[in-house]
Design an enzyme around this catalytic site. Structure first.
Site, PDB file in Angstrom:
ATOM      1  CB  SER A 183      37.807  20.412 -27.328  1.00 22.56           C
ATOM      2  OG  SER A 183      37.380  20.886 -29.014  1.00 22.56           O
ATOM      3  CG  HIS A 211      37.992  21.549 -23.379  1.00 20.55           C
ATOM      4  ND1 HIS A 211      36.966  21.057 -23.115  1.00 20.55           N
ATOM      5  CD2 HIS A 211      37.571  22.177 -25.160  1.00 20.55           C
ATOM      6  CE1 HIS A 211      35.805  20.267 -23.636  1.00 20.55           C
ATOM      7  NE2 HIS A 211      35.969  21.635 -25.235  1.00 20.55           N
ATOM      8  CE  LYS A 242      33.246  23.447 -23.675  1.00 15.44           C
ATOM      9  NZ  LYS A 242      33.717  24.339 -24.548  1.00 15.44           N
TER      10      LYS A 242
HETATM   11  C1  LIG Z   1      32.954  25.170 -25.872  1.00 11.54           C
HETATM   12  C2  LIG Z   1      34.208  25.539 -26.286  1.00 11.54           C
HETATM   13  C3  LIG Z   1      33.887  27.407 -26.652  1.00 11.54           C
HETATM   14  C4  LIG Z   1      32.405  27.712 -26.054  1.00 11.54           C
HETATM   15  O1  LIG Z   1      31.935  27.746 -25.080  1.00 11.54           O
HETATM   16  P1  LIG Z   1      30.252  28.282 -24.876  1.00 11.54           P
HETATM   17  O2  LIG Z   1      30.118  28.984 -23.296  1.00 11.54           O
HETATM   18  O3  LIG Z   1      30.745  26.741 -25.125  1.00 11.54           O
HETATM   19  O4  LIG Z   1      30.265  29.080 -25.583  1.00 11.54           O
HETATM   20  C5  LIG Z   1      34.690  28.104 -26.704  1.00 11.54           C
HETATM   21  N1  LIG Z   1      35.844  26.845 -27.054  1.00 11.54           N
HETATM   22  C6  LIG Z   1      36.527  26.294 -27.405  1.00 11.54           C
HETATM   23  C7  LIG Z   1      37.414  25.823 -27.551  1.00 11.54           C
HETATM   24  C8  LIG Z   1      35.151  25.398 -26.571  1.00 11.54           C
HETATM   25  O5  LIG Z   1      35.454  23.782 -26.106  1.00 11.54           O
END
Ligand SMILES: *Cc1c(COP(=O)(O)O)cnc(C)c1O
Length: 397
Positions: A183, A211, A242
């Site tokens: 990320s 992502h 996301k």
């Molecule tokens: C955003 C993210 C999460 C968490 O996901 P949410 O649904 O927002 O709790 C887990 N792992 C990674 C790599 C992320 O970027």
């Protein structure tokens, strides 16, 4: 009645965060989440969301959610194991499994819950978890909740991973866990090589594709699909929060994985089921990513255009391979200045500084979405050029 404030010590803690430049006030939106938003009282183009496909405020998702409210009401009133599971939850998990080409899928209330609960209940003393040094915090949390041994390999370094695997025969279970897309840098894990090593050394492979979901591979099936190793990921973790514009995390894999997690994952058992409106929107999002390919096409068209624009201006964009493009400037204070000056120009990008990234690798992180128009992106590039030159990050245009 007024008692003593037993939390007096927090004043000092907050002050200390502020002094170290580690305190963030929450940016507040006064509009829907989309390419142009009203944020902290100013109209800006945002390059800071994970709303990759622009689904967060899409009419099809709104309609699905509203219809679900009419049919099922708002809340679910219970955890899923007790009485909160509605047919709409079951139908969605079947659809998700078909989309991910796995036997089964289980939805958690968020990605962080999926990672914590899954890793915690599958691994224990006598096991070892082998993790990329840049893995997401929710994976690290999951690992910390177990008594399993832990080994960290340098970012994407498959030689080191191989070495750890070859030296760790004595454990009961071995897990290799990695983000699909990282990320902070927007680079991808070499899943073809990692999957092969897991086959060779009989290790369980878990990929967190928060992502990569909806972004990578055909129909947004994810980073494993991009590397053509879908069938080799044992624990396929993803998020609906996301690219899919909704909320939730999931684990896809064999039926026994779902059966076990349903009964043992604490973050599944001890939390209330998603409202039906959320489930209906997720259902529509998974449909849409497959039947409206234009969103994914726009996302990648915008990614190419914006990334090339930043490179042409002379910025250091690191090793990004995805819509996440870091603009690496070095010192933390410079990243903060760049972000503040861009905001004045009507562009919202967050600075990412130590301890999230190395001290000399501070950056602002940009993320384009399918919703940005060419004009939005060109306006942003112009501002980057102007502010970048003023702050001497790039040479004068
Ligand atoms: C955003 C993210 C999460 C968490 O996901 P949410 O649904 O927002 O709790 C887990 N792992 C990674 C790599 C992320 O970027």
């Amino acid at each position: 009645m007024h008692g003593k404030n037993h939390l007096e010590f927090l004043k000092e803690e907050v002050e200390s965060l502020k002094k170290q430049n580690l305190f963030n006030a929450l940016p507040v939106l006064e509009s829907e989440q989309q390419a142009r938003v009203r944020l902290n009282g100013k109209d800006v183009i945002t390059l800071s969301t994970n709303n990759y496909l622009g689904f967060a405020n899409h009419p099809r998702l709104r309609k699905a959610a509203i219809e679900a409210i009419h049919k099922w009401g708002f809340g679910t009133g219970a955890v899923r194991q007790i009485a909160g599971t509605m047919k709409i939850h079951m139908d969605f998990e079947e659809q998700l499994a078909r989309y991910k080409r796995t036997e089964a899928a289980l939805v958690f209330t968020a990605g962080i819950a999926a990672n914590r609960g899954t890793i915690q209940c599958l691994f224990d003393e006598g096991d070892v978890i082998i993790s990329d040094e840049l893995n997401h915090g929710s994976i690290i949390d999951g690992v910390r909740l177990t008594k399993a041994g832990r080994k960290i390999y340098p970012h994407k370094n498959t030689d080191e991973l191989k070495k750890i695997l070859s030296e760790s025969n004595g454990f009961r279970r071995r897990l290799v866990v990695t983000d699909g897309v990282f990320s902070m840098d927007g680079d991808t894990a070499p899943l073809d090589q990692i999957a092969e090593l897991c086959q060779q050394y009989d290790a369980i492979l878990m990929v967190d594709d928060a992502h990569g979901d909806g972004v990578m591979g055909k129909d947004g099936r994810g980073t494993a699909s991009h590397y053509k190793v879908d069938g080799l990921v044992d624990i396929d973790m993803g998020t609906l929060s996301k690219a899919f514009g909704c909320l939730g995390g999931y684990i896809a894999g064999v039926q026994e994985l779902k059966d076990y997690l349903t009964n043992r994952a604490r973050t599944f058992i001890f939390t209330t089921a998603h409202p039906p409106a959320v489930v209906a929107a997720c259902t529509e999002a998974i449909r849409m990513v497959q039947d409206e390919p234009q969103h994914l096409q726009n996302l990648w068209k915008n990614t190419k255009h914006f990334k090339q624009g930043l490179i042409d201006l002379g910025f250091n964009t690191g090793n990004s391979e995805t819509p996440i493009t870091p603009v690496i400037v070095g010192e933390s204070s410079l990243a903060q200045q760049l972000s503040a000056e861009l905001f004045k120009e009507g562009i919202f990008v967050k600075p990412i500084v130590y301890p999230l990234v190395a001290k000399d690798k501070a950056r602002v992180r940009t993320i384009v979405t399918a919703q940005h128009t060419k004009e939005d992106l060109d306006t942003a590039l112009e501002a980057f050029g102007k502010v970048g030159a003023r702050l001497k990050i790039i040479s004068q245009q």
